[in-house]
Scaffold this active site. Structure first.
Site, PDB file in Angstrom:
ATOM      1  N   LYS A 261      39.909  24.836  49.750  1.00  0.00           N
ATOM      2  CA  LYS A 261      39.135  25.441  48.877  1.00  0.00           C
ATOM      3  C   LYS A 261      38.003  26.417  49.608  1.00  0.00           C
ATOM      4  CE  LYS A 261      38.909  21.015  46.632  1.00  0.00           C
ATOM      5  NZ  LYS A 261      38.725  20.210  47.741  1.00  0.00           N
TER       6      LYS A 261
ATOM      7  N   HIS B 156      35.574  26.943  45.439  1.00  0.00           N
ATOM      8  CA  HIS B 156      35.182  25.449  45.443  1.00  0.00           C
ATOM      9  C   HIS B 156      33.878  25.185  44.436  1.00  0.00           C
ATOM     10  CE1 HIS B 156      34.573  21.821  48.402  1.00  0.00           C
ATOM     11  NE2 HIS B 156      34.525  21.589  47.081  1.00  0.00           N
TER      12      HIS B 156
HETATM   13  N1  LIG Z   1      35.867  19.915  44.201  1.00  0.00           N
HETATM   14  C1  LIG Z   1      34.838  19.257  44.468  1.00  0.00           C
HETATM   15  O1  LIG Z   1      33.820  19.757  44.510  1.00  0.00           O
HETATM   16  C2  LIG Z   1      35.220  18.021  45.176  1.00  0.00           C
HETATM   17  C3  LIG Z   1      33.988  17.120  45.326  1.00  0.00           C
HETATM   18  C4  LIG Z   1      34.303  15.901  46.029  1.00  0.00           C
HETATM   19  C5  LIG Z   1      35.268  15.579  46.226  1.00  0.00           C
HETATM   20  N2  LIG Z   1      36.482  16.202  46.169  1.00  0.00           N
HETATM   21  C6  LIG Z   1      37.973  15.730  46.198  1.00  0.00           C
HETATM   22  O2  LIG Z   1      38.192  14.491  45.524  1.00  0.00           O
HETATM   23  C7  LIG Z   1      38.693  13.539  46.407  1.00  0.00           C
HETATM   24  C8  LIG Z   1      38.115  12.173  45.943  1.00  0.00           C
HETATM   25  O3  LIG Z   1      36.767  12.235  45.808  1.00  0.00           O
HETATM   26  P1  LIG Z   1      35.720  11.193  46.913  1.00  0.00           P
HETATM   27  O4  LIG Z   1      36.063  11.261  48.147  1.00  0.00           O
HETATM   28  O5  LIG Z   1      34.568  11.852  46.686  1.00  0.00           O
HETATM   29  O6  LIG Z   1      35.591   9.897  45.875  1.00  0.00           O
HETATM   30  P2  LIG Z   1      36.456   8.908  45.406  1.00  0.00           P
HETATM   31  O7  LIG Z   1      38.026   8.982  45.784  1.00  0.00           O
HETATM   32  O8  LIG Z   1      36.136   8.800  44.029  1.00  0.00           O
HETATM   33  O9  LIG Z   1      35.939   7.560  46.074  1.00  0.00           O
HETATM   34  C9  LIG Z   1      36.315   7.442  47.413  1.00  0.00           C
HETATM   35  C10 LIG Z   1      35.576   5.942  47.968  1.00  0.00           C
HETATM   36  O10 LIG Z   1      36.337   4.654  47.324  1.00  0.00           O
HETATM   37  C11 LIG Z   1      36.887   3.994  48.422  1.00  0.00           C
HETATM   38  N3  LIG Z   1      38.029   3.494  47.875  1.00  0.00           N
HETATM   39  C12 LIG Z   1      39.121   4.182  47.869  1.00  0.00           C
HETATM   40  N4  LIG Z   1      40.082   3.368  47.295  1.00  0.00           N
HETATM   41  C13 LIG Z   1      39.766   2.128  47.055  1.00  0.00           C
HETATM   42  C14 LIG Z   1      40.123   0.855  46.725  1.00  0.00           C
HETATM   43  N5  LIG Z   1      41.283   0.883  46.335  1.00  0.00           N
HETATM   44  N6  LIG Z   1      39.176  -0.084  46.670  1.00  0.00           N
HETATM   45  C15 LIG Z   1      38.070  -0.059  46.901  1.00  0.00           C
HETATM   46  N7  LIG Z   1      37.419   1.032  47.266  1.00  0.00           N
HETATM   47  C16 LIG Z   1      38.179   2.163  47.505  1.00  0.00           C
HETATM   48  C17 LIG Z   1      36.794   4.934  49.773  1.00  0.00           C
HETATM   49  O11 LIG Z   1      36.510   3.930  50.794  1.00  0.00           O
HETATM   50  P3  LIG Z   1      37.454   3.946  51.853  1.00  0.00           P
HETATM   51  O12 LIG Z   1      37.788   5.389  52.258  1.00  0.00           O
HETATM   52  O13 LIG Z   1      36.518   3.280  52.920  1.00  0.00           O
HETATM   53  O14 LIG Z   1      38.584   3.172  51.400  1.00  0.00           O
HETATM   54  C18 LIG Z   1      35.548   5.874  49.313  1.00  0.00           C
HETATM   55  O15 LIG Z   1      34.261   5.159  49.616  1.00  0.00           O
HETATM   56  C19 LIG Z   1      37.704  14.009  47.972  1.00  0.00           C
HETATM   57  O16 LIG Z   1      38.213  13.183  48.969  1.00  0.00           O
HETATM   58  C20 LIG Z   1      38.183  15.652  47.941  1.00  0.00           C
HETATM   59  O17 LIG Z   1      39.534  15.641  48.444  1.00  0.00           O
HETATM   60  C21 LIG Z   1      36.259  17.471  45.715  1.00  0.00           C
END
Ligand SMILES: NC(=O)c1ccc[n+]([C@@H]2O[C@H](COP(=O)([O-])OP(=O)(O)OC[C@H]3O[C@@H](n4cnc5c(N)ncnc54)[C@H](OP(=O)(O)O)[C@@H]3O)[C@@H](O)[C@H]2O)c1
Length: 285
Positions: free
Chosen positions: A79, A112
């Site tokens: 992005k 983004h």
């Molecule tokens: N376009 C945008 O503006 C934007 C913004 C934010 C994110 N994103 C993208 O979306 C992806 C996902 O969003 P996110 O990283 O914000 O949050 P998310 O995937 O909603 O949550 C991630 C969190 O959940 C935990 N987790 C994951 N699987 C789990 C499970 N099975 N059981 C318990 N806890 C679990 C992870 O911890 P651990 O890692 O310690 O397991 C981490 O703390 C990002 O990585 C990124 O690629 C895009």
């Protein structure tokens, strides 16, 4: 089409296949991302979501190479960060991203965040259009195989497409139980724009919700697996992030159950479970 694994694909409006679950890398520090990406690919993911602002693209690229999986079998998204909007800066930023990742092309490149009126006043629409013109150029040159948006609501998309030659193929939105963004999802689906769900666990905060936990229990699944499945059943492509190999595997182990219409309806009605729920018109970054 019935999805049977995370490598089964949705089809973008340009005909390209996009694996139906992506692996998120936000807030994975550069020193962990290399191993995490390799482990995610070993777990079965074939779609990696990163961004220039995550500061980990070199490590993500190294993790991809460590996996030994041929590049053409992977789907890599990045992005454009907000400081790089505009035609010339966008072209330059994309080259930098390609260099950092160590790849000749991206499968998907996203703006983004939309430039908003709060920060840019009347110039917001023009700035988004200039940025998009560079995206169209990158698409036509083959440097990126698909182009799209992130955090664009229907009114931002309407403004953008009024001067676009190529329609956006994806919109990556914050979507999770408690924050379904139903109107934006419906708009995109009516316009053949594939919705991706960022923060499918509300950045972990929704996972303790007892309704999700008890729905999951009926199927022998966790609340995280219910979140991933709920997105897929809405034809929304989830991007779960975890740096733990057991969770990476669990988060794609969602193809042996199907939420009933009633459970989908209950989850659709949940509100205020956490996540950032930010308004793209109000942010000032
Ligand atoms: N376009 C945008 O503006 C934007 C913004 C934010 C994110 N994103 C993208 O979306 C992806 C996902 O969003 P996110 O990283 O914000 O949050 P998310 O995937 O909603 O949550 C991630 C969190 O959940 C935990 N987790 C994951 N699987 C789990 C499970 N099975 N059981 C318990 N806890 C679990 C992870 O911890 P651990 O890692 O310690 O397991 C981490 O703390 C990002 O990585 C990124 O690629 C895009």
């Amino acid at each position: 089409m019935r999805l049977t694994s995370c490598t089964d694909a949705f089809t973008l409006s340009n005909g390209n296949a996009i694996p139906c679950i992506g692996y998120g890398t936000f807030e994975t520090p550069a020193d962990e991302a290399r191993k995490a990406v390799r482990e995610a690919l070993e777990a079965g993911y074939r779609h990696i979501d990163t961004a220039a602002i995550y500061g980990n693209q070199e490590a993500v690229g190294a993790g991809i190479r460590d996996s030994g999986i041929p590049r053409e079998q992977l789907f890599v998204t990045s992005k454009l960060w907000n400081t790089e909007r505009g035609y010339d800066k966008t072209l330059k930023a994309c080259e930098q991203t390609l260099n950092e990742l160590g790849t000749d092309y991206l499968d998907l490149y996203l703006i983004h965040w939309p430039a908003n009126r709060k920060q840019f006043g009347d110039r917001a629409q023009e700035l988004n259009a200039e940025t998009w013109r560079a995206f169209e150029e990158l698409y036509k040159s083959g440097r990126v195989k698909a182009i799209g948006l992130s955090n664009f609501l229907p009114h931002h998309i309407e403004a953008l497409v009024s001067s676009a030659a190529v329609m956006p193929m994806v919109d990556q939105l914050e979507v999770h139980p408690g924050w379904p963004q139903a109107a934006a999802v419906r708009y995109c689906q009516e316009h053949r724009i594939q919705v991706e769900a960022w923060g499918p666990f509300g950045h972990r905060e929704v996972l303790d919700n007892q309704t999700l936990v008890s729905i999951g229990r009926k199927y022998g699944k966790s609340s995280a697996q219910v979140c991933v499945r709920w997105a897929l059943q809405h034809n929304v492509l989830p991007l779960p992030k975890s740096v733990h190999a057991d969770r990476m595997r669990a988060n794609i182990d969602v193809f042996d159950f199907e939420l009933t219409d009633e459970d989908m309806h209950v989850i659709d009605g949940l509100r205020d479970l956490g996540g950032s729920c930010s308004d793209p018109d109000a942010v000032d970054f």
